[in-house]
Design a protein around this motif. Sequence first.
Motif, PDB file in Angstrom:
ATOM      1  N   ASP A 192     -38.539   1.033  25.505  1.00 12.82           N
ATOM      2  CA  ASP A 192     -37.550   2.097  25.357  1.00 12.82           C
ATOM      3  C   ASP A 192     -36.923   1.993  23.973  1.00 12.82           C
ATOM      4  O   ASP A 192     -37.540   1.476  23.043  1.00 12.82           O
ATOM      5  CB  ASP A 192     -36.491   1.963  26.459  1.00 12.82           C
ATOM      6  CG  ASP A 192     -35.742   3.261  26.707  1.00 12.82           C
ATOM      7  OD1 ASP A 192     -35.928   4.218  25.950  1.00 12.82           O
ATOM      8  OD2 ASP A 192     -34.962   3.301  27.674  1.00 12.82           O
ATOM      9  N   THR A 193     -35.720   2.472  23.818  1.00 15.41           N
ATOM     10  CA  THR A 193     -35.031   2.356  22.536  1.00 15.41           C
ATOM     11  C   THR A 193     -34.711   0.884  22.261  1.00 15.41           C
ATOM     12  O   THR A 193     -34.601   0.064  23.176  1.00 15.41           O
ATOM     13  CB  THR A 193     -33.728   3.168  22.537  1.00 15.41           C
ATOM     14  OG1 THR A 193     -32.881   2.710  23.591  1.00 15.41           O
ATOM     15  CG2 THR A 193     -34.011   4.653  22.710  1.00 15.41           C
ATOM     16  N   PHE A 194     -34.564   0.559  20.985  1.00 11.39           N
ATOM     17  CA  PHE A 194     -34.232  -0.808  20.587  1.00 11.39           C
ATOM     18  C   PHE A 194     -33.380  -0.745  19.326  1.00 11.39           C
ATOM     19  O   PHE A 194     -33.468   0.192  18.539  1.00 11.39           O
ATOM     20  CB  PHE A 194     -35.498  -1.632  20.329  1.00 11.39           C
ATOM     21  CG  PHE A 194     -36.407  -1.046  19.291  1.00 11.39           C
ATOM     22  CD1 PHE A 194     -36.295  -1.413  17.954  1.00 11.39           C
ATOM     23  CD2 PHE A 194     -37.372  -0.102  19.647  1.00 11.39           C
ATOM     24  CE1 PHE A 194     -37.122  -0.862  16.990  1.00 11.39           C
ATOM     25  CE2 PHE A 194     -38.212   0.445  18.692  1.00 11.39           C
ATOM     26  CZ  PHE A 194     -38.092   0.067  17.360  1.00 11.39           C
ATOM     27  N   GLY A 195     -32.545  -1.757  19.149  1.00  9.56           N
ATOM     28  CA  GLY A 195     -31.678  -1.824  17.992  1.00  9.56           C
ATOM     29  C   GLY A 195     -32.185  -2.806  16.948  1.00  9.56           C
ATOM     30  O   GLY A 195     -33.204  -3.487  17.141  1.00  9.56           O
ATOM     31  N   VAL A 196     -31.455  -2.893  15.863  1.00  7.48           N
ATOM     32  CA  VAL A 196     -31.832  -3.798  14.773  1.00  7.48           C
ATOM     33  C   VAL A 196     -31.881  -5.249  15.236  1.00  7.48           C
ATOM     34  O   VAL A 196     -32.826  -5.972  14.901  1.00  7.48           O
ATOM     35  CB  VAL A 196     -30.874  -3.627  13.573  1.00  7.48           C
ATOM     36  CG1 VAL A 196     -31.139  -4.694  12.506  1.00  7.48           C
ATOM     37  CG2 VAL A 196     -31.020  -2.232  12.963  1.00  7.48           C
ATOM     38  N   PRO A 197     -30.896  -5.740  16.028  1.00  2.30           N
ATOM     39  CA  PRO A 197     -30.975  -7.154  16.450  1.00  2.30           C
ATOM     40  C   PRO A 197     -32.247  -7.466  17.234  1.00  2.30           C
ATOM     41  O   PRO A 197     -32.842  -8.538  17.054  1.00  2.30           O
ATOM     42  CB  PRO A 197     -29.721  -7.322  17.313  1.00  2.30           C
ATOM     43  CG  PRO A 197     -28.767  -6.288  16.808  1.00  2.30           C
ATOM     44  CD  PRO A 197     -29.620  -5.112  16.456  1.00  2.30           C
ATOM     45  N   VAL A 198     -32.659  -6.563  18.115  1.00  8.62           N
ATOM     46  CA  VAL A 198     -33.885  -6.796  18.885  1.00  8.62           C
ATOM     47  C   VAL A 198     -35.096  -6.832  17.966  1.00  8.62           C
ATOM     48  O   VAL A 198     -35.962  -7.723  18.068  1.00  8.62           O
ATOM     49  CB  VAL A 198     -34.055  -5.695  19.955  1.00  8.62           C
ATOM     50  CG1 VAL A 198     -35.439  -5.779  20.597  1.00  8.62           C
ATOM     51  CG2 VAL A 198     -32.972  -5.821  21.019  1.00  8.62           C
ATOM     52  N   ALA A 199     -35.173  -5.873  17.038  1.00  8.08           N
ATOM     53  CA  ALA A 199     -36.302  -5.840  16.110  1.00  8.08           C
ATOM     54  C   ALA A 199     -36.334  -7.084  15.233  1.00  8.08           C
ATOM     55  O   ALA A 199     -37.403  -7.639  14.951  1.00  8.08           O
ATOM     56  CB  ALA A 199     -36.228  -4.580  15.243  1.00  8.08           C
ATOM     57  N   ALA A 200     -35.151  -7.554  14.805  1.00 12.62           N
ATOM     58  CA  ALA A 200     -35.088  -8.751  13.966  1.00 12.62           C
ATOM     59  C   ALA A 200     -35.549  -9.978  14.748  1.00 12.62           C
ATOM     60  O   ALA A 200     -36.247 -10.853  14.208  1.00 12.62           O
ATOM     61  CB  ALA A 200     -33.665  -8.952  13.450  1.00 12.62           C
TER      62      ALA A 200
END
Length: 244
Positions: A192-200
């Motif tokens: 689903d959607t993801f934020g910068v912390p998850v991607a990092a």
Amino acid sequence: MSDVLTRAATAAIRYRTGVPPQLRPPAAPRHFVGRGDELAAVRAGGVTVVSGPGGVGKTALALKWLQDRGSGDQLYVDLAVREPLGDLLRAFGLSDVEVDESVALFRSLTARRQFTLLLDNADSAEQVTPLLPASGTVLVTSRSKLNLPQAQEIHLEPLADDGRLEELLDLSYVELPERQARLYRLCAWQPDTFGVPVAAAIAGEPECDVEDALDDLVEKSLLTEVGDAFRFHELVRAHARTKR
């Protein structure tokens, strides 16, 4: 006021064969497919607002139209990073202009030129209105419908797969720098959607570097920005998951 307008006329003559470098539009996308109906709908003369979610291809469409059909000088202002009116006037050699004179001065300057103006990343009608000249062609991109008086509105939805989307995605992918390509592959497995912390965390990289890379993917229409998060169009997600 007359002295200011005289300086405007001098600046217009100075730049009669072009525009200041900082106001020249970036190149149109090398690979552009679809959107034929939307391109045909953009009219020369007047104001057209191209709206839609982040990453849907608003700027790409506008730059493609400029390349194919824009007339006269082409001016580009990214409203997300510039203080627009003051920067525009300074680019034409005009400084120390009183605030209450700046709108009239800009309109006087542009009235002497044949041009197309692209205002990218507008937030509101109030931000755009002072930059609307009396004549010429103006394209505005925004994530929201701005409801500008007498403006044409074109709303973009994500592209459907008409058989050419996979080819376009392949061409876009091979041109990605390694960090962006790696994020494209890794983040596609988020459901689903993801934020910068998850991607990092997925990439094992600092958030500041990852945020810049994600913004690049949005600019290339490979990601869609949703508030402070990101998501893939399902067709793009499926493409990314095929890459190794």
